[in-house]
Every structure is written in C-alpha cells, then in structure tokens.
Design a protein around this motif. Structure first.
Motif, PDB file in Angstrom:
ATOM      1  N   LEU A 105       0.832  -1.212   0.000  1.00 20.68           N
ATOM      2  CA  LEU A 105       0.000   0.000   0.000  1.00 20.68           C
ATOM      3  C   LEU A 105       0.859   1.251   0.000  1.00 20.68           C
ATOM      4  CD1 LEU A 105      -2.915  -0.888   2.464  1.00 20.68           C
ATOM      5  CD2 LEU A 105      -3.058  -0.539   0.000  1.00 20.68           C
ATOM      6  N   LYS A 106       1.925   1.240   0.800  1.00 21.33           N
ATOM      7  CA  LYS A 106       2.824   2.390   0.867  1.00 21.33           C
ATOM      8  C   LYS A 106       3.497   2.615  -0.480  1.00 21.33           C
ATOM      9  CE  LYS A 106       6.769   4.272   3.401  1.00 21.33           C
ATOM     10  NZ  LYS A 106       7.809   4.005   4.427  1.00 21.33           N
ATOM     11  N   GLU A 107       3.897   1.513  -1.111  1.00 20.89           N
ATOM     12  CA  GLU A 107       4.552   1.611  -2.422  1.00 20.89           C
ATOM     13  C   GLU A 107       3.601   2.190  -3.471  1.00 20.89           C
ATOM     14  OE1 GLU A 107       6.573  -1.383  -5.729  1.00 20.89           O
ATOM     15  OE2 GLU A 107       6.325  -2.049  -3.641  1.00 20.89           O
ATOM     16  N   LEU A 108       2.336   1.744  -3.429  1.00 22.33           N
ATOM     17  CA  LEU A 108       1.340   2.276  -4.367  1.00 22.33           C
ATOM     18  C   LEU A 108       1.110   3.768  -4.147  1.00 22.33           C
ATOM     19  CD1 LEU A 108      -1.393  -0.524  -4.416  1.00 22.33           C
ATOM     20  CD2 LEU A 108      -0.026   0.237  -6.357  1.00 22.33           C
ATOM     21  N   ALA A 109       1.032   4.183  -2.879  1.00 22.19           N
ATOM     22  CA  ALA A 109       0.761   5.582  -2.555  1.00 22.19           C
ATOM     23  C   ALA A 109       1.893   6.496  -3.017  1.00 22.19           C
ATOM     24  CB  ALA A 109       0.545   5.734  -1.053  1.00 22.19           C
ATOM     25  N   GLU A 110       3.129   5.977  -3.036  1.00 19.46           N
ATOM     26  CA  GLU A 110       4.287   6.801  -3.379  1.00 19.46           C
ATOM     27  C   GLU A 110       4.673   6.691  -4.853  1.00 19.46           C
ATOM     28  OE1 GLU A 110       7.243   5.388  -0.697  1.00 19.46           O
ATOM     29  OE2 GLU A 110       6.425   6.475   1.051  1.00 19.46           O
ATOM     30  N   ASP A 111       3.997   5.838  -5.601  1.00 17.60           N
ATOM     31  CA  ASP A 111       4.348   5.608  -7.004  1.00 17.60           C
ATOM     32  C   ASP A 111       3.744   6.704  -7.884  1.00 17.60           C
ATOM     33  OD1 ASP A 111       4.934   4.690  -9.507  1.00 17.60           O
ATOM     34  OD2 ASP A 111       4.259   2.629  -9.155  1.00 17.60           O
ATOM     35  N   THR A 112       4.572   7.547  -8.445  1.00 16.40           N
ATOM     36  CA  THR A 112       4.104   8.664  -9.286  1.00 16.40           C
ATOM     37  C   THR A 112       3.879   8.244 -10.742  1.00 16.40           C
ATOM     38  OG1 THR A 112       6.394   9.347  -9.706  1.00 16.40           O
ATOM     39  CG2 THR A 112       5.246  10.385  -7.846  1.00 16.40           C
ATOM     40  N   THR A 113       4.187   6.997 -11.073  1.00 12.65           N
ATOM     41  CA  THR A 113       4.020   6.538 -12.459  1.00 12.65           C
ATOM     42  C   THR A 113       2.638   5.952 -12.706  1.00 12.65           C
ATOM     43  OG1 THR A 113       4.852   4.296 -12.019  1.00 12.65           O
ATOM     44  CG2 THR A 113       6.482   6.002 -12.564  1.00 12.65           C
ATOM     45  N   ILE A 114       1.812   5.896 -11.666  1.00  9.96           N
ATOM     46  CA  ILE A 114       0.465   5.339 -11.818  1.00  9.96           C
ATOM     47  C   ILE A 114      -0.573   6.319 -11.280  1.00  9.96           C
ATOM     48  CG2 ILE A 114       1.246   2.943 -11.635  1.00  9.96           C
ATOM     49  CD1 ILE A 114       0.175   2.958  -8.737  1.00  9.96           C
ATOM     50  N   THR A 115      -1.821   6.112 -11.673  1.00 14.37           N
ATOM     51  CA  THR A 115      -2.939   6.849 -11.096  1.00 14.37           C
ATOM     52  C   THR A 115      -4.041   5.841 -10.780  1.00 14.37           C
ATOM     53  OG1 THR A 115      -4.500   8.687 -11.411  1.00 14.37           O
ATOM     54  CG2 THR A 115      -4.013   7.344 -13.328  1.00 14.37           C
ATOM     55  N   ILE A 116      -4.735   6.046  -9.668  1.00 11.16           N
ATOM     56  CA  ILE A 116      -5.753   5.108  -9.210  1.00 11.16           C
ATOM     57  C   ILE A 116      -7.118   5.795  -9.253  1.00 11.16           C
ATOM     58  CG2 ILE A 116      -6.497   3.633  -7.297  1.00 11.16           C
ATOM     59  CD1 ILE A 116      -3.581   3.604  -6.343  1.00 11.16           C
ATOM     60  N   LYS A 121     -18.027   1.947 -14.339  1.00 13.64           N
ATOM     61  CA  LYS A 121     -19.139   1.073 -13.973  1.00 13.64           C
ATOM     62  C   LYS A 121     -18.596  -0.175 -13.282  1.00 13.64           C
ATOM     63  CE  LYS A 121     -22.326   2.510 -17.642  1.00 13.64           C
ATOM     64  NZ  LYS A 121     -23.054   2.108 -18.868  1.00 13.64           N
ATOM     65  N   GLY A 122     -19.394  -0.745 -12.404  1.00  9.56           N
ATOM     66  CA  GLY A 122     -19.019  -2.001 -11.778  1.00  9.56           C
ATOM     67  C   GLY A 122     -18.449  -1.883 -10.383  1.00  9.56           C
ATOM     68  N   GLY A 123     -18.036  -0.673  -9.990  1.00 10.09           N
ATOM     69  CA  GLY A 123     -17.554  -0.461  -8.629  1.00 10.09           C
ATOM     70  C   GLY A 123     -16.130  -0.904  -8.376  1.00 10.09           C
ATOM     71  N   GLY A 124     -15.373  -1.296  -9.422  1.00 13.15           N
ATOM     72  CA  GLY A 124     -13.991  -1.711  -9.234  1.00 13.15           C
ATOM     73  C   GLY A 124     -13.039  -0.542  -9.090  1.00 13.15           C
ATOM     74  N   ILE A 125     -11.805  -0.838  -8.706  1.00 10.78           N
ATOM     75  CA  ILE A 125     -10.746   0.160  -8.620  1.00 10.78           C
ATOM     76  C   ILE A 125      -9.738  -0.125  -9.726  1.00 10.78           C
ATOM     77  CG2 ILE A 125      -8.908   1.143  -7.204  1.00 10.78           C
ATOM     78  CD1 ILE A 125     -11.672   1.728  -6.132  1.00 10.78           C
ATOM     79  N   VAL A 126      -9.353   0.900 -10.470  1.00  8.55           N
ATOM     80  CA  VAL A 126      -8.472   0.730 -11.625  1.00  8.55           C
ATOM     81  C   VAL A 126      -7.137   1.420 -11.372  1.00  8.55           C
ATOM     82  CG1 VAL A 126      -8.235   1.038 -14.119  1.00  8.55           C
ATOM     83  CG2 VAL A 126     -10.501   0.711 -13.120  1.00  8.55           C
ATOM     84  N   ILE A 127      -6.051   0.684 -11.621  1.00  9.12           N
ATOM     85  CA  ILE A 127      -4.706   1.253 -11.530  1.00  9.12           C
ATOM     86  C   ILE A 127      -4.188   1.432 -12.950  1.00  9.12           C
ATOM     87  CG2 ILE A 127      -2.369   0.981 -10.637  1.00  9.12           C
ATOM     88  CD1 ILE A 127      -3.503  -0.815  -8.461  1.00  9.12           C
ATOM     89  N   LEU A 128      -3.967   2.661 -13.343  1.00  9.93           N
ATOM     90  CA  LEU A 128      -3.542   2.988 -14.709  1.00  9.93           C
ATOM     91  C   LEU A 128      -2.128   3.547 -14.720  1.00  9.93           C
ATOM     92  CD1 LEU A 128      -6.778   4.840 -15.744  1.00  9.93           C
ATOM     93  CD2 LEU A 128      -5.828   3.014 -17.111  1.00  9.93           C
ATOM     94  N   ASN A 129      -1.401   3.274 -15.811  1.00 11.96           N
ATOM     95  CA  ASN A 129      -0.137   3.974 -16.013  1.00 11.96           C
ATOM     96  C   ASN A 129      -0.417   5.460 -16.178  1.00 11.96           C
ATOM     97  OD1 ASN A 129       1.471   1.648 -16.008  1.00 11.96           O
ATOM     98  ND2 ASN A 129       0.960   1.236 -18.157  1.00 11.96           N
ATOM     99  N   ARG A 130       0.357   6.300 -15.516  1.00 13.34           N
ATOM    100  CA  ARG A 130       0.152   7.749 -15.603  1.00 13.34           C
ATOM    101  C   ARG A 130       0.202   8.220 -17.053  1.00 13.34           C
ATOM    102  NH1 ARG A 130      -2.118  11.922 -13.208  1.00 13.34           N
ATOM    103  NH2 ARG A 130      -1.424  11.084 -11.209  1.00 13.34           N
ATOM    104  N   GLU A 131       1.094   7.664 -17.859  1.00 10.11           N
ATOM    105  CA  GLU A 131       1.201   8.082 -19.257  1.00 10.11           C
ATOM    106  C   GLU A 131      -0.093   7.782 -20.025  1.00 10.11           C
ATOM    107  OE1 GLU A 131       4.586   6.389 -21.122  1.00 10.11           O
ATOM    108  OE2 GLU A 131       6.047   7.481 -19.895  1.00 10.11           O
ATOM    109  N   ASP A 132      -0.665   6.592 -19.775  1.00  8.88           N
ATOM    110  CA  ASP A 132      -1.916   6.237 -20.465  1.00  8.88           C
ATOM    111  C   ASP A 132      -3.059   7.142 -20.032  1.00  8.88           C
ATOM    112  OD1 ASP A 132      -0.584   4.203 -21.726  1.00  8.88           O
ATOM    113  OD2 ASP A 132      -1.203   2.659 -20.298  1.00  8.88           O
ATOM    114  N   TYR A 133      -3.109   7.462 -18.729  1.00  8.40           N
ATOM    115  CA  TYR A 133      -4.168   8.336 -18.218  1.00  8.40           C
ATOM    116  C   TYR A 133      -4.048   9.731 -18.833  1.00  8.40           C
ATOM    117  CZ  TYR A 133      -7.111  10.932 -14.957  1.00  8.40           C
ATOM    118  OH  TYR A 133      -8.077  11.740 -14.402  1.00  8.40           O
ATOM    119  N   ASP A 134      -2.829  10.270 -18.870  1.00 13.40           N
ATOM    120  CA  ASP A 134      -2.605  11.603 -19.436  1.00 13.40           C
ATOM    121  C   ASP A 134      -2.913  11.627 -20.932  1.00 13.40           C
ATOM    122  OD1 ASP A 134      -1.851  12.435 -16.948  1.00 13.40           O
ATOM    123  OD2 ASP A 134       0.306  12.445 -17.351  1.00 13.40           O
TER     124      ASP A 134
END
Length: 309
Positions: A105-116, A121-134
């Motif tokens: 969890l700590k690693e995910l929170a500090e990772d600037t290369t992803i966005t959560i 739809k569906g209520g899931g949580i998605v982890i995306l590459n920051r480049e793809d999101y941008d």
C-alpha cells in the motif's frame, strides 16, 4: 492497467483522532443547545412563494447560531467525561494487514508513475499507467467541438456575469434575501477535470468518461437553485424515471403480451450533443405548459440555464 475487486477493504486505523473527537463534541453540544432553544421558541414556517407570487426555494446559507447560554452542567460534565476517557485509551496496532500488504500500500501511494481511479461502472478500482491516463485526458480535451483552449483565466469575468444575474433576480424579487445570499459565491473555485476509465468497454486501453467537478465553482449555486425549481416539474413528465427501482415498479404494472419487445437505448455524449438553444427552448415550453411558474420568472430561469451552459 489493473482492475481490483470491488470487495477489497482496507483496515481502519486504530489511532484516535483527538482533535476530531473534540470537534464532534462541540457540534453535539451545539445540537443539544439548539434543540433546547427551539423547544422554548418554535420556528413558524411559511409556505414559500405565498406572499410575492414568485416560486422560491428553501436554499439558504448554513446558520452559525449557537445559544451558548443553554449549555448546562450536565452537558459540560458529559464533555469532560468523554475527554477524560479518550486520554485513557491506548492506540492498538492493526492486525488486519500483513507486513507485506502494508508495504504494498505504501509503495502504491508513493508511485508517481500510476494513477488510481474508480471504474466508470461495476464499482472496481483501476490502476492505470500515468502516461496512459494523461494520453486519454489529452485525447478528450483536444476535441475542439466540445472544449476550447483559452489563453487566460476567465474567472473574474464570468463571476461578474453571475453577480449581475443574481442582482437581477433580487431586483425583480424572483430571489428572496436568503436565496440571494446563498447564490452569491464570493471566492469561487476553478472546476477540476478528470476522467473515469470505462474498463467494461476496453480492459487494456479503456476510454475515459470525462467529468468536470464544479463544486463551489461560480455556477454551482445557481445550478442548484435552478435544479430545485425544475425537479418537481420534471417528475410530472410521463417519460420520467427516477432510478432502476422506479423502472421495475413501472414494468410490474404492464400486462406483458407476446408481441412486446423490451428495448433499451443509449446516446453517445448525450449532454454535449444537445444544442443549447434547442435545450433552452424545450425547457421554456415545458414550464409554460405546466403553468406553475409565471412567465417572467420562466424567462429568468431560462436565462440562468443559458448562462451556465
């Protein structure tokens, strides 16, 4: 890009927020004092719009009235006891997560290369590459039929238009004093753009559903005011459906026949595809046919909708 199960839960912290408890206690004390005050001096409520002939809402700024003279010894004793007991409680270490899970969890929170983000739809949580999101953000914003690039911050210019609109409503008595005070946004926030990934359409490279969060923006209060006026009338439209439960209840009243077809449809980019002038005309026609609101105020409502759009 990964999608996490919607049932995933994180362990709550066991550390006590002493300041938060203190704030909650003060709110509770005020609530008790207000109940005591209004039991002694009940508020006389009036039907809105009865006196001046215009349709009004119950919108008003939150009151900060606090009859502190009604704080009793019992209330003070209760507050002291809660604060004393809070000091005795020792924080417990949470055992819900393993050491590896906490580090993840700590690693995910500090990772600037992803966005959560939550899935569209569906209520899931998605982890995306920051480049793809941008990249998807730029694809959406570069649609010149929907968005326009501007070289300056127009906040003050737009604020003057809304202030003028609100003043017009007050001058014509469409707005009462409480509504005018509530609708005036002195320090507006700039709306924030983001998008939610539509993983139900493409799991590897999901398109985004664009959202512009306008909380506390210049138009947010006027939009709330217009919504209060329009919602009761919208509910009268024969095609109005509140939610899924409303649809099910409506279907239960139908006697099904063999030649019936159950059909659903979806409109791509519905709101951006509605021409503003035609939308305003439709609303004006609906309000005139309903007859509950006077024509002068209907013109004011439609002007407000056009201003927001």
């Amino acid at each position: 890009m990964k999608v996490l199960n919607k049932g995933l839960k994180f362990a709550p912290t066991k550390k006590i927020d002493k300041f938060g408890v203190f704030v909650d206690l003060q709110k509770f004390k005020r609530s008790l004092c207000l109940k005591k005050y209004f039991l002694k001096d009940p508020v006389t409520r009036q039907v809105l719009g009865e006196n001046d002939g215009w349709r009004h809402t119950e919108l008003k700024k939150k009151s900060h009235f606090y009859p502190k003279h009604l704080i009793s010894k019992e209330i003070t004793t209760f507050e002291t006891m809660v604060l004393d007991e809070m000091e005795k409680i020792q924080p417990m270490r949470s055992q819900n997560l393993t050491k590896e899970e906490k580090e993840a969890l700590k690693e995910l929170a500090e990772d600037t290369t992803i966005t959560i983000k939550p899935a569209d739809k569906g209520g899931g949580i998605v982890i995306l590459n920051r480049e793809d999101y941008d990249e998807e953000s730029l694809r959406i914003l570069n649609d010149r039929d929907v968005y326009q690039r501007i070289p300056y911050n127009p906040t003050e210019e737009i604020k003057k238009k809304f202030d003028k609109y609100i003043q017009k409503g007050e001058n014509n008595e469409f707005l009462n004093e409480k509504e005018t005070d509530y609708l005036t946004v002195k320090y507006p926030k700039i709306p924030v753009f983001y998008h939610l990934p539509k993983v139900h359409k493409n799991l590897n490279k999901p398109p985004g559903r664009p959202i512009v969060s306008g909380i506390d923006s210049i138009s947010s209060k006027v939009a709330e005011y217009l919504d209060h006026l329009l919602q009761p009338i919208v509910r009268k439209i024969p095609s109005y459906l509140k939610d899924t439960g409303d649809i099910i209840r409506s279907l239960n009243t139908i006697t099904w026949e063999e030649n019936f077809l159950l059909v659903t449809c979806d409109v791509r980019s519905l709101y951006t595809n509605i021409p503003h002038n035609r939308g305003c005309e439709a609303i004006k026609t609906m309000l005139l046919e309903d007859g509950e609101i006077k024509k002068e105020q209907i013109d004011y409502i439609v002007e407000g909708i056009a201003l927001i759009l």
